[in-house]
Design a protein around this motif. Structure first.
Motif, mmCIF file in Angstrom:
data_model
loop_
_atom_site.group_PDB
_atom_site.id
_atom_site.type_symbol
_atom_site.label_atom_id
_atom_site.label_comp_id
_atom_site.label_asym_id
_atom_site.label_seq_id
_atom_site.Cartn_x
_atom_site.Cartn_y
_atom_site.Cartn_z
ATOM 1 N N TYR A 289 -15.685 -9.090 -24.583
ATOM 2 C CA TYR A 289 -15.104 -9.252 -23.364
ATOM 3 C C TYR A 289 -13.824 -8.134 -23.227
ATOM 4 O O TYR A 289 -13.032 -7.875 -24.102
ATOM 5 C CB TYR A 289 -14.202 -10.648 -23.246
ATOM 6 N N LYS A 290 -14.039 -7.409 -22.129
ATOM 7 C CA LYS A 290 -12.930 -6.514 -21.894
ATOM 8 C C LYS A 290 -12.021 -6.958 -20.760
ATOM 9 O O LYS A 290 -12.414 -7.964 -19.616
ATOM 10 C CB LYS A 290 -13.439 -5.242 -21.128
ATOM 11 N N LEU A 291 -10.921 -6.269 -20.255
ATOM 12 C CA LEU A 291 -9.689 -6.672 -19.362
ATOM 13 C C LEU A 291 -10.014 -5.756 -18.235
ATOM 14 O O LEU A 291 -9.870 -4.461 -18.599
ATOM 15 C CB LEU A 291 -8.481 -6.697 -19.736
ATOM 16 N N VAL A 292 -10.200 -5.976 -16.879
ATOM 17 C CA VAL A 292 -10.306 -5.297 -15.893
ATOM 18 C C VAL A 292 -8.787 -5.154 -15.123
ATOM 19 O O VAL A 292 -8.714 -6.644 -14.658
ATOM 20 C CB VAL A 292 -11.542 -5.797 -14.992
ATOM 21 N N VAL A 293 -8.516 -4.387 -14.752
ATOM 22 C CA VAL A 293 -7.087 -4.208 -13.813
ATOM 23 C C VAL A 293 -7.333 -3.368 -12.673
ATOM 24 O O VAL A 293 -7.419 -2.194 -12.851
ATOM 25 C CB VAL A 293 -6.052 -4.267 -14.992
ATOM 26 N N GLY A 294 -6.900 -3.879 -11.646
ATOM 27 C CA GLY A 294 -6.858 -2.828 -10.567
ATOM 28 C C GLY A 294 -5.318 -2.409 -10.274
ATOM 29 O O GLY A 294 -4.388 -3.253 -9.819
ATOM 30 N N ASP A 295 -4.959 -1.563 -11.026
ATOM 31 C CA ASP A 295 -3.681 -1.084 -10.860
ATOM 32 C C ASP A 295 -3.184 -0.657 -9.754
ATOM 33 O O ASP A 295 -3.816 0.496 -9.120
ATOM 34 C CB ASP A 295 -3.241 0.190 -12.056
ATOM 35 N N LEU A 296 -2.050 -1.173 -9.014
ATOM 36 C CA LEU A 296 -1.571 -0.728 -7.521
ATOM 37 C C LEU A 296 -0.823 0.661 -7.615
ATOM 38 O O LEU A 296 -0.963 1.231 -6.682
ATOM 39 C CB LEU A 296 -0.604 -1.791 -7.236
ATOM 40 N N GLY A 297 -0.644 1.106 -8.865
ATOM 41 C CA GLY A 297 0.250 2.459 -8.827
ATOM 42 C C GLY A 297 1.475 2.446 -7.851
ATOM 43 O O GLY A 297 1.454 3.252 -6.770
ATOM 44 N N PRO A 298 2.469 1.852 -8.244
ATOM 45 C CA PRO A 298 3.475 1.721 -7.263
ATOM 46 C C PRO A 298 4.580 3.278 -7.376
ATOM 47 O O PRO A 298 3.997 4.007 -8.237
ATOM 48 C CB PRO A 298 4.705 0.897 -8.140
ATOM 49 N N GLY A 299 5.502 3.212 -6.535
ATOM 50 C CA GLY A 299 6.046 4.935 -6.516
ATOM 51 C C GLY A 299 5.525 5.903 -5.893
ATOM 52 O O GLY A 299 5.731 6.944 -6.231
ATOM 53 N N GLY A 300 4.618 5.426 -4.874
ATOM 54 C CA GLY A 300 3.413 6.463 -4.370
ATOM 55 C C GLY A 300 2.388 7.122 -5.240
ATOM 56 O O GLY A 300 1.762 8.059 -4.613
ATOM 57 N N ARG A 301 2.341 6.597 -6.371
ATOM 58 C CA ARG A 301 1.171 6.943 -7.331
ATOM 59 C C ARG A 301 -0.176 6.521 -6.847
ATOM 60 O O ARG A 301 -0.205 5.363 -6.194
ATOM 61 C CB ARG A 301 1.542 6.751 -8.737
ATOM 62 N N GLN A 302 -1.321 6.970 -7.142
ATOM 63 C CA GLN A 302 -2.631 6.683 -6.762
ATOM 64 C C GLN A 302 -2.964 5.435 -7.349
ATOM 65 O O GLN A 302 -2.652 5.173 -8.730
ATOM 66 C CB GLN A 302 -3.632 7.675 -6.757
ATOM 67 N N SER A 303 -3.434 4.635 -6.713
ATOM 68 C CA SER A 303 -4.121 3.333 -7.582
ATOM 69 C C SER A 303 -5.235 3.444 -8.734
ATOM 70 O O SER A 303 -6.067 4.586 -8.272
ATOM 71 C CB SER A 303 -4.679 2.257 -6.542
#
Length: 592
Positions: free
Chosen positions: A51-65
């Motif tokens: 099993y893998k972990l899937v993460v939708g990274d928000l990318g704060p500080g103006g960075r791309q998600s």
């Protein structure tokens, strides 16, 4: 001394680790993962049993998600996303290939479906109907029949009055300066306007069977106050349900083709319950604050609110219990241990704690080096019971539940005092006690009927007296919760002049009262008052204010009467409360 202190601290740490129910598998304070619980999922994406972990990274500080997939302690893949993720879910969409789930990622108005971590399908929400007046204005701008300033004025008038909201293009145009409008119109006048909603939340619902490897549908909540159920194979809308507000959290149970129940926590602070074939909510749970999380534990809906508390409700809206948290709730998720049949709620708090509750009983407390913003529990790698946490500063922490760990209810919870467990010294049964017991057994029905009759008569008399007091305005306590007041009157003196003191009290918890008047109604033949009408100062909650006046008796025959005191609100004729004062006989005017 230093060596002794270091050895003591090491021994304390070893003891705490030995008593803990968790194994510290991994901690990376600079993992640079910023997400929340709805954007995390655990799944066997390749069908290899790992099993893998899937993460939708928000990318704060103006960075791309980014879409990140973690295997073990390393990042397996990292791909940029075109918009901020709203939710992530894994589900089975094909019965012929039951071992490999697909990944659904909600981004803006679209749901991106990944199979084997490669893009497979893109579902877009249907466009919303346009405002006809807005469309006519942009058509005129396209033909250069209207200037930008007039276009702005017309769009502003439409935004204030129209029932259909404006499109994003028009809203952006209204935010521009006058010098930027012409360039914006020239750039967008050739493009057709469209009005599109976005996805706010997403979850999965079993379609036909409740098995673990059964096919599931996607349930999507939109900014347009709607819930959409999507077919897992053709990705068409199977059902549409309307809500009074925008959904932010979803919990489902059952199967779509048989019977299902759906709970949606919305931005207006309410939770709406919908069932199969219902286009609108069947039940509504009203909260006193905004919801910060929604988890279903068996048949109980556990809701976290901004009042730092957890609430348990039935699916019909009945409140079962409430637990106060020591700090603000940042995130919530479900802890499910199928081997022991355990389902519990995990709550990440602002005081760097993760608390695990089964109903209102505290099972475990995990202390972390930073505040936890997302939680995910399940199978990771080859371990069944793995807890994954991301921190406010971007850190990643992984803990594994010990196989010998058993959660005991009430650990660390403030429960009943220990004195309740002490046996009472009950005296021996006397002859009188035995006789009374026999009498109650023989005549129990008659005694109960007599008691109920007396109780009903008492309630009837109290209700009649209360109604009579309200009709004649004799109540010294305000009957309305909006003006909580209490009045008490004291008469002093032997006559012919009496001192009348009114004690007026504001009984509310924190709200002061202003703008009250006091009026006296009396027989002018018998009494004279220098001030029969005056204003009341500001009433601070909890304080009793003495209001004094003098009453002069005019009768020389020793007659007395009643003086009525009314407390009113300025501009209103109905009194808030009143009292009748029985004046004593004036001894100074009685002749022989």
């Amino acid at each position: 001394m230093a060596a002794a202190s270091s050895s003591d601290s090491d021994s304390c740490t070893a003891e705490s680790e030995a008593s803990s129910k968790w194994l510290d598998a991994h901690y990376d304070p600079v993992a640079n993962i910023h997400t929340f619980s709805a954007c995390m999922a655990l799944a066997d994406l390749h069908g290899d049993g790992e099993y893998k972990l899937v993460v939708g990274d928000l990318g704060p500080g103006g960075r791309q998600s980014h879409l990140k997939v973690l295997k073990g302690y390393s990042v397996l893949s990292d791909s940029p996303l075109p918009a901020l993720p709203a939710a992530a879910a894994t589900f089975l969409m094909d019965q012929h290939n039951p071992g490999t789930p697909v990944l659904a990622l909600a981004l803006g108005p679209c749901v991106y479906v990944y199979k084997n971590l490669t893009p497979y399908f893109k579902f877009s929400l249907p466009q919303l109907p346009l405002n006809t007046l807005e469309q006519d204005l942009w058509n005129q701008a396209k033909e250069d029949r209207i200037d930008p300033l007039t276009l702005k004025e017309m769009l502003e008038s439409i935004r204030e009055k129209a029932e259909v909201p404006l499109s994003v293009q028009s809203l952006r145009f209204l935010q521009l300066e006058l010098s930027e409008m012409e360039a914006f119109v020239n750039q967008h006048k050739s493009k057709g306007i469209k009005r599109q909603t976005v996805i706010t939340t997403m979850t999965t619902l079993k379609k036909n069977l409740a098995d673990k490897d059964a096919v599931s549908c996607l349930v999507v909540g939109t900014e347009n106050k709607e819930l959409l159920v999507l077919d897992p194979e053709a990705f068409v809308i199977l059902a549409t349900m309307s809500l009074p507000s925008v959904p932010v959290f979803l919990e489902v149970s059952g199967q779509f083709n048989i019977e299902f129940r759906l709970a949606a926590a919305c931005r207006n602070g309410n939770i709406y319950i919908l069932r199969r074939d219902s286009k609108s909510p069947k039940y509504c749970i009203e909260l006193n604050a905004q919801p910060v999380g929604l988890v279903r534990v068996h048949e109980v809906l556990v809701v976290g609110s901004t009042q730092d508390s957890l609430h348990g409700f039935t699916h019909k809206g009945k409140r079962l219990w409430t637990v106060q948290m020591p700090a603000a709730i940042l995130t919530m998720n479900l802890l499910e241990q199928p081997s022991r049949g355990l389902q519990a709620v995990m709550a990440g708090l602002a005081n760097r704690e993760v608390r695990i509750y089964h109903n209102k009983a505290l099972l475990n407390v995990i202390r972390t080096p930073d505040a936890v913003t997302s939680l995910c529990f399940g199978r990771y790698g080859h371990e069944d019971n793995t807890l994954i946490m991301t921190m406010r500063g971007g850190g990643l922490m992984i803990k594994i539940l010990k196989r010998t760990a058993v959660f005991v209810e009430g650990v660390g919870e403030v429960g009943p005092p220990s004195a309740q467990g002490t046996r009472l010294n009950v005296p021996r049964k006397t002859r009188l006690y035995v006789d009374q017991t026999l009498r109650e057994r023989e005549a129990g029905t008659a005694m109960h009927r007599t008691f109920q009759t007396d109780l009903y008569l008492l309630r009837l008399r109290a209700a009649r007296a209360y109604v009579q007091a309200l009709e004649s305005s004799l109540s010294p306590v305000s009957a309305t919760a909006r003006e909580p007041l209490k009045l008490h009157a004291v008469v002093q003196g032997l006559g012919p002049t009496f001192k009348l003191t009114l004690h007026l009290q504001n009984t509310s918890a924190a709200r002061p009262i202003l703008g009250l008047l006091v009026c006296f109604l009396y027989n002018e033949v018998l009494y004279a008052l220098p001030r029969a009408f005056f204003k009341v100062p500001l009433l601070v909650p909890g304080l009793s204010y003495p209001l004094e006046t003098f009453v002069e008796s005019l009768s020389d025959k020793g007659s007395s009467d009643m003086i009525k005191v009314l407390v009113l609100r300025e501009g209103q004729s109905a009194p808030l409360l009143s009292a009748h004062i029985n004046m004593p006989v004036s001894e100074g005017l009685v002749t022989a």
